[in-house]
Design an enzyme around this catalytic site. Structure first.
Site, PDB file in Angstrom:
ATOM      1  N   GLU A 158     -26.737   6.817  17.564  1.00  0.00           N
ATOM      2  CA  GLU A 158     -27.317   8.006  18.204  1.00  0.00           C
ATOM      3  C   GLU A 158     -26.983   8.055  19.692  1.00  0.00           C
ATOM      4  O   GLU A 158     -26.970   9.127  20.298  1.00  0.00           O
ATOM      5  CB  GLU A 158     -28.831   8.085  17.964  1.00  0.00           C
ATOM      6  CG  GLU A 158     -29.653   7.033  18.658  1.00  0.00           C
ATOM      7  CD  GLU A 158     -31.149   7.154  18.298  1.00  0.00           C
ATOM      8  OE1 GLU A 158     -31.727   8.207  18.555  1.00  0.00           O
ATOM      9  OE2 GLU A 158     -31.709   6.184  17.749  1.00  0.00           O
ATOM     10  N   TYR A 175      -4.731  -7.987  17.426  1.00  0.00           N
ATOM     11  CA  TYR A 175      -5.689  -7.864  16.330  1.00  0.00           C
ATOM     12  C   TYR A 175      -5.866  -9.197  15.593  1.00  0.00           C
ATOM     13  O   TYR A 175      -6.978  -9.660  15.380  1.00  0.00           O
ATOM     14  CB  TYR A 175      -5.154  -6.893  15.275  1.00  0.00           C
ATOM     15  CG  TYR A 175      -5.227  -5.422  15.522  1.00  0.00           C
ATOM     16  CD1 TYR A 175      -6.226  -4.667  14.919  1.00  0.00           C
ATOM     17  CD2 TYR A 175      -4.262  -4.765  16.272  1.00  0.00           C
ATOM     18  CE1 TYR A 175      -6.269  -3.292  15.069  1.00  0.00           C
ATOM     19  CE2 TYR A 175      -4.297  -3.392  16.431  1.00  0.00           C
ATOM     20  CZ  TYR A 175      -5.300  -2.651  15.828  1.00  0.00           C
ATOM     21  OH  TYR A 175      -5.332  -1.302  15.984  1.00  0.00           O
ATOM     22  N   ILE A 176      -4.749  -9.766  15.161  1.00  0.00           N
ATOM     23  CA  ILE A 176      -4.837 -10.912  14.248  1.00  0.00           C
ATOM     24  C   ILE A 176      -5.413 -12.130  14.964  1.00  0.00           C
ATOM     25  O   ILE A 176      -6.303 -12.808  14.445  1.00  0.00           O
ATOM     26  CB  ILE A 176      -3.454 -11.213  13.628  1.00  0.00           C
ATOM     27  CG1 ILE A 176      -3.020 -10.023  12.750  1.00  0.00           C
ATOM     28  CG2 ILE A 176      -3.477 -12.509  12.825  1.00  0.00           C
ATOM     29  CD1 ILE A 176      -1.658 -10.154  12.110  1.00  0.00           C
ATOM     30  N   CYS A 225      -1.643  -5.954   2.891  1.00  0.00           N
ATOM     31  CA  CYS A 225      -3.049  -5.567   3.032  1.00  0.00           C
ATOM     32  C   CYS A 225      -3.920  -6.264   1.995  1.00  0.00           C
ATOM     33  O   CYS A 225      -4.937  -6.866   2.341  1.00  0.00           O
ATOM     34  CB  CYS A 225      -3.184  -4.049   2.911  1.00  0.00           C
ATOM     35  SG  CYS A 225      -4.886  -3.512   2.915  1.00  0.00           S
ATOM     36  N   SER A 258       0.822  -1.216   0.000  1.00  0.00           N
ATOM     37  CA  SER A 258       0.000   0.000   0.000  1.00  0.00           C
ATOM     38  C   SER A 258       0.859   1.270   0.000  1.00  0.00           C
ATOM     39  O   SER A 258       0.586   2.212  -0.751  1.00  0.00           O
ATOM     40  CB  SER A 258      -0.905   0.009   1.227  1.00  0.00           C
ATOM     41  OG  SER A 258      -1.733  -1.115   1.219  1.00  0.00           O
ATOM     42  N   LYS A 281      -8.875 -10.856   4.861  1.00  0.00           N
ATOM     43  CA  LYS A 281      -9.413 -11.004   6.227  1.00  0.00           C
ATOM     44  C   LYS A 281     -10.858 -10.535   6.300  1.00  0.00           C
ATOM     45  O   LYS A 281     -11.733 -11.225   6.810  1.00  0.00           O
ATOM     46  CB  LYS A 281      -8.516 -10.209   7.193  1.00  0.00           C
ATOM     47  CG  LYS A 281      -8.906 -10.220   8.648  1.00  0.00           C
ATOM     48  CD  LYS A 281      -9.868  -9.170   9.082  1.00  0.00           C
ATOM     49  CE  LYS A 281      -9.542  -7.768   8.737  1.00  0.00           C
ATOM     50  NZ  LYS A 281      -8.491  -7.155   9.497  1.00  0.00           N
ATOM     51  N   CYS A 310      -5.591  -7.249   5.328  1.00  0.00           N
ATOM     52  CA  CYS A 310      -6.897  -6.600   5.529  1.00  0.00           C
ATOM     53  C   CYS A 310      -7.979  -7.091   4.578  1.00  0.00           C
ATOM     54  O   CYS A 310      -9.094  -7.385   5.013  1.00  0.00           O
ATOM     55  CB  CYS A 310      -6.763  -5.087   5.339  1.00  0.00           C
ATOM     56  SG  CYS A 310      -5.204  -4.393   5.872  1.00  0.00           S
ATOM     57  N   GLU A 326      -9.206 -11.526  15.582  1.00  0.00           N
ATOM     58  CA  GLU A 326      -9.995 -11.545  14.346  1.00  0.00           C
ATOM     59  C   GLU A 326     -10.107 -12.971  13.791  1.00  0.00           C
ATOM     60  O   GLU A 326     -11.191 -13.415  13.393  1.00  0.00           O
ATOM     61  CB  GLU A 326      -9.376 -10.612  13.304  1.00  0.00           C
ATOM     62  CG  GLU A 326      -9.519  -9.149  13.696  1.00  0.00           C
ATOM     63  CD  GLU A 326      -8.918  -8.167  12.694  1.00  0.00           C
ATOM     64  OE1 GLU A 326      -9.260  -6.994  12.759  1.00  0.00           O
ATOM     65  OE2 GLU A 326      -8.082  -8.584  11.859  1.00  0.00           O
ATOM     66  N   HIS A 328     -32.069   9.025  14.058  1.00  0.00           N
ATOM     67  CA  HIS A 328     -32.929   8.040  14.696  1.00  0.00           C
ATOM     68  C   HIS A 328     -33.676   7.193  13.663  1.00  0.00           C
ATOM     69  O   HIS A 328     -34.121   7.748  12.655  1.00  0.00           O
ATOM     70  CB  HIS A 328     -33.944   8.777  15.580  1.00  0.00           C
ATOM     71  CG  HIS A 328     -34.774   7.870  16.401  1.00  0.00           C
ATOM     72  ND1 HIS A 328     -34.266   7.157  17.474  1.00  0.00           N
ATOM     73  CD2 HIS A 328     -36.087   7.542  16.315  1.00  0.00           C
ATOM     74  CE1 HIS A 328     -35.245   6.439  18.005  1.00  0.00           C
ATOM     75  NE2 HIS A 328     -36.348   6.645  17.315  1.00  0.00           N
TER      76      HIS A 328
HETATM   77  P1  NDP Z   1      -0.302  -7.378  17.983  1.00  0.00           P
HETATM   78  O1  NDP Z   1       0.878  -6.590  18.345  1.00  0.00           O
HETATM   79  O2  NDP Z   1      -1.624  -6.722  17.846  1.00  0.00           O
HETATM   80  O3  NDP Z   1      -0.486  -8.556  19.026  1.00  0.00           O
HETATM   81  C1  NDP Z   1       0.528  -9.467  19.292  1.00  0.00           C
HETATM   82  C2  NDP Z   1       0.030 -10.371  20.388  1.00  0.00           C
HETATM   83  O4  NDP Z   1       0.941 -11.426  20.611  1.00  0.00           O
HETATM   84  C3  NDP Z   1      -0.136  -9.643  21.714  1.00  0.00           C
HETATM   85  O5  NDP Z   1      -1.304 -10.117  22.336  1.00  0.00           O
HETATM   86  C4  NDP Z   1       1.122 -10.056  22.480  1.00  0.00           C
HETATM   87  O6  NDP Z   1       0.935 -10.057  23.861  1.00  0.00           O
HETATM   88  C5  NDP Z   1       1.309 -11.473  21.989  1.00  0.00           C
HETATM   89  N1  NDP Z   1       2.688 -11.947  22.038  1.00  0.00           N
HETATM   90  C6  NDP Z   1       3.803 -11.317  21.637  1.00  0.00           C
HETATM   91  N2  NDP Z   1       4.884 -12.095  21.805  1.00  0.00           N
HETATM   92  C7  NDP Z   1       4.439 -13.268  22.328  1.00  0.00           C
HETATM   93  C8  NDP Z   1       5.071 -14.477  22.733  1.00  0.00           C
HETATM   94  N3  NDP Z   1       6.394 -14.641  22.618  1.00  0.00           N
HETATM   95  N4  NDP Z   1       4.300 -15.475  23.226  1.00  0.00           N
HETATM   96  C9  NDP Z   1       2.971 -15.316  23.339  1.00  0.00           C
HETATM   97  N5  NDP Z   1       2.312 -14.199  22.978  1.00  0.00           N
HETATM   98  C10 NDP Z   1       3.038 -13.184  22.478  1.00  0.00           C
HETATM   99  O7  NDP Z   1       0.129  -8.155  16.658  1.00  0.00           O
HETATM  100  P2  NDP Z   1      -0.687  -8.958  15.581  1.00  0.00           P
HETATM  101  O8  NDP Z   1       0.245 -10.022  15.128  1.00  0.00           O
HETATM  102  O9  NDP Z   1      -2.039  -9.339  16.061  1.00  0.00           O
HETATM  103  O10 NDP Z   1      -0.864  -7.884  14.442  1.00  0.00           O
HETATM  104  C11 NDP Z   1       0.260  -7.138  13.952  1.00  0.00           C
HETATM  105  C12 NDP Z   1      -0.140  -5.736  13.596  1.00  0.00           C
HETATM  106  O11 NDP Z   1      -0.906  -5.743  12.413  1.00  0.00           O
HETATM  107  C13 NDP Z   1      -1.020  -5.083  14.648  1.00  0.00           C
HETATM  108  O12 NDP Z   1      -0.257  -4.411  15.603  1.00  0.00           O
HETATM  109  C14 NDP Z   1      -1.859  -4.136  13.844  1.00  0.00           C
HETATM  110  O13 NDP Z   1      -1.245  -2.876  13.851  1.00  0.00           O
HETATM  111  C15 NDP Z   1      -1.865  -4.718  12.453  1.00  0.00           C
HETATM  112  N6  NDP Z   1      -3.204  -5.269  12.166  1.00  0.00           N
HETATM  113  C16 NDP Z   1      -4.266  -4.423  12.092  1.00  0.00           C
HETATM  114  C17 NDP Z   1      -5.524  -4.901  11.855  1.00  0.00           C
HETATM  115  C18 NDP Z   1      -6.674  -3.966  11.792  1.00  0.00           C
HETATM  116  O14 NDP Z   1      -6.463  -2.777  11.592  1.00  0.00           O
HETATM  117  N7  NDP Z   1      -7.902  -4.428  11.975  1.00  0.00           N
HETATM  118  C19 NDP Z   1      -5.780  -6.323  11.654  1.00  0.00           C
HETATM  119  C20 NDP Z   1      -4.599  -7.139  11.783  1.00  0.00           C
HETATM  120  C21 NDP Z   1      -3.372  -6.609  12.017  1.00  0.00           C
HETATM  121  P3  NDP Z   1       0.973  -8.697  24.740  1.00  0.00           P
HETATM  122  O15 NDP Z   1      -0.339  -8.006  24.497  1.00  0.00           O
HETATM  123  O16 NDP Z   1       1.088  -9.229  26.129  1.00  0.00           O
HETATM  124  O17 NDP Z   1       2.151  -7.937  24.283  1.00  0.00           O
END
Ligand code: NDP
Length: 463
Positions: free
Chosen positions: A444, A180-181, A43, A15, A51, A48, A184, A439
């Site tokens: 609202e 997020y991932i 994306c 993108s 997904k 995105c 979702e 409404h």
């Molecule tokens: P995120 O950073 O959202 O989440 C990563 C998750 O993995 C967190 O819950 C984290 O825990 C956990 N984690 C990290 N390291 C470990 C480990 N070693 N063992 C176990 N758990 C672990 O990353 P995602 O991979 O979900 O997504 C990547 C990015 O992509 C997001 O930050 C987002 O910006 C983007 N994205 C956006 C979307 C949208 O706009 N709808 C959809 C999908 C992705 P903790 O919370 O404790 O750190």
């Protein structure tokens, strides 16, 4: 610059890269762009877009069930995973072609090749075994799912990339992560009929969001039948003789599933691109270091999007691309604005959010007003679905400024886009109060919460 083959060479056709290439080419610049996989990037190809298509697919069972309350009799439905994958492939191929065509239509040249920077003005295109020169170089190579080599049996796990194209829909899946991932995909797989377990190391899923929404989403997902195990991490993944997988958790539980998906964050794509060789500075996390204008420590090399690990969101990469073009080619230095970014999680129900969570606001402001409404949305009255919608405004009591707006429920993502405008403009709660309601809508509620539900003064909650 006449001495170079290109005024701009972009590495990465996602993108951000495509936007920069297209807009610079439309300005009359000589632009080349290399993509090693498919134009459209994360994306469009494996993020995105597919997904969201899978989210739609996974929502039909609830639509069918809800239809009964509205007088419909729906015959027993069946689902074909391969049809969904094939139709998704057709759609992303269509978008891929548009992305490429848009660059070429603006006068840019596209290359299907991996690229390495061999000198600040020289790019080697490996697949073509050809070298090109450029005045300015933009790196927009994005990121990829973080691997987990420390996990015994990690080689049996899949990531979101593979989840889109599985040959068979698994009967049972375990998803590790709480971001997020993970959230979702847990909803997608559950909606498609897969027995789904989410394993998260922290105390509540979606650590960067408002706690109220996190808890309510967690409860709603569990009510639907998704198993969520918090304070849990997998210790090892073992392949069984029958081909299924045993996931051993720190809680002592063993989950037997067909697939284990890791969604534990994403890391920047900076390896094997010649970056160390030319002395490009990187962060400890392996992201490219840039200044406020997306310029690296090498004057003519810039980087945007996930490879810089600022905010990993598609619209942010596109915005950074537009700012880069203003700065590098229009004599108008423009720093990307990363403040107050609206975002959505396409969970079921959705989250749409912008600005500060209650916890963040309380840390920064002495007097915080919380306006909160929890109600059954109208569409769930006749359907009988026992699901609540949650709306919340976080307001600075002193200035009346709305600091955060948070929605959990149908169409929350669409609402977040519109809430992003007033919050970016810095409006007050009085502006919300002056706004006429539309409404009958769910939204609202956002303009009819006249009295604070509670206040938080100096960290203490008062009614
Ligand atoms: P995120 O950073 O959202 O989440 C990563 C998750 O993995 C967190 O819950 C984290 O825990 C956990 N984690 C990290 N390291 C470990 C480990 N070693 N063992 C176990 N758990 C672990 O990353 P995602 O991979 O979900 O997504 C990547 C990015 O992509 C997001 O930050 C987002 O910006 C983007 N994205 C956006 C979307 C949208 O706009 N709808 C959809 C999908 C992705 P903790 O919370 O404790 O750190």
């Amino acid at each position: 610059m006449a001495g170079y083959d290109y005024d701009l060479f972009v590495i990465g056709g996602g993108s951000g890269g495509v936007r920069a290439a297209r807009v610079a080419a439309a300005l009359g610049k000589r632009v080349g762009i290399a993509e090693e996989y498919r134009f459209g990037g994360t994306c469009v190809i494996r993020g995105c877009v597919p997904k969201k298509l899978y989210v739609y697919a996974s929502q039909f069972p609830e639509h069918f069930a809800d239809a009964a309350g509205y007088g419909w009799t729906v015959p027993e439905a069946s689902f074909n995973w391969r049809t969904l994958v094939a139709n998704k492939d057709r759609e992303i191929s269509r978008l891929e072609a548009i992305y490429k065509k848009n660059v070429e239509g603006a006068g840019g040249e596209t290359f299907h090749s991996r690229a390495m920077i061999v000198d600040p003005h020289v790019v080697h295109l490996l697949d073509d075994d050809r070298t090109v020169t450029a005045d300015q170089i933009l790196i927009a190579t994005g990121g990829r799912p973080a691997a987990h080599p420390a996990l015994p049996g990690h080689e049996h796990c899949i990531f979101s990339n593979e989840a889109f194209d599985l040959k068979e829909l698994p009967k049972a899946i375990m998803i590790e992560g709480g971001g997020y991932i993970a959230v979702e995909f847990a909803n997608i797989f559950h909606g498609l009929g897969v027995d789904t377990t989410l394993v998260y190391r922290g105390k509540e899923i979606l650590s960067r969001f408002d706690m109220d929404l996190r808890r309510t989403l967690h409860e709603t997902m569990e009510k639907k039948g998704i198993r969520i195990l918090c304070h849990a991490v997998s210790e090892s993944i073992r392949k069984r003789p029958d081909g299924r997988l045993d996931a051993l958790l720190t809680t002592g539980q063993t989950l037997t599933v067909d697939q284990v998906m890791l969604a534990i964050g994403r890391i920047p794509n900076t390896q094997n691109m010649g970056l160390e060789g030319i002395g490009l500075e990187m962060t400890q996390a392996g992201a490219i270091k840039v200044d406020e204008y997306s310029r690296t420590n090498i004057d003519n090399i810039w980087a945007i999007g996930d490879v810089t690990n600022r905010v990993q969101l598609t619209p942010v990469a596109i915005h950074e691309a537009m700012c880069f073009v203003e700065t590098a080619f229009k004599g108008n230095p423009t720093a990307p604005d990363h403040d107050t970014i609206a975002t959505a999680v396409f969970s079921q129900p959705e989250i749409g959010t912008v600005g500060l969570s209650e916890d963040e606001a309380v840390k920064r402001f002495a007097d915080v007003e919380i306006y909160r409404a929890s109600f059954r949305p109208m569409r769930h009255t006749l359907s009988g679905r026992d699901e609540k919608m949650l709306m919340k405004l976080v307001v600075d009591g002193a200035s009346r400024k709305v600091l955060g707006a948070h929605v959990l429920g149908p169409d929350a993502g669409e609402m977040a886009q519109l809430l992003g405008i007033p919050l970016k403009a810095g409006v007050t709660k009085d502006d919300f109060d002056r706004t006429m309601a539309v409404h009958p809508t769910a939204a609202e509620e956002l303009v009819t919460m006249y009295k604070p539900t509670y206040r938080v003064k100096d960290g203490q909650r008062v009614q």
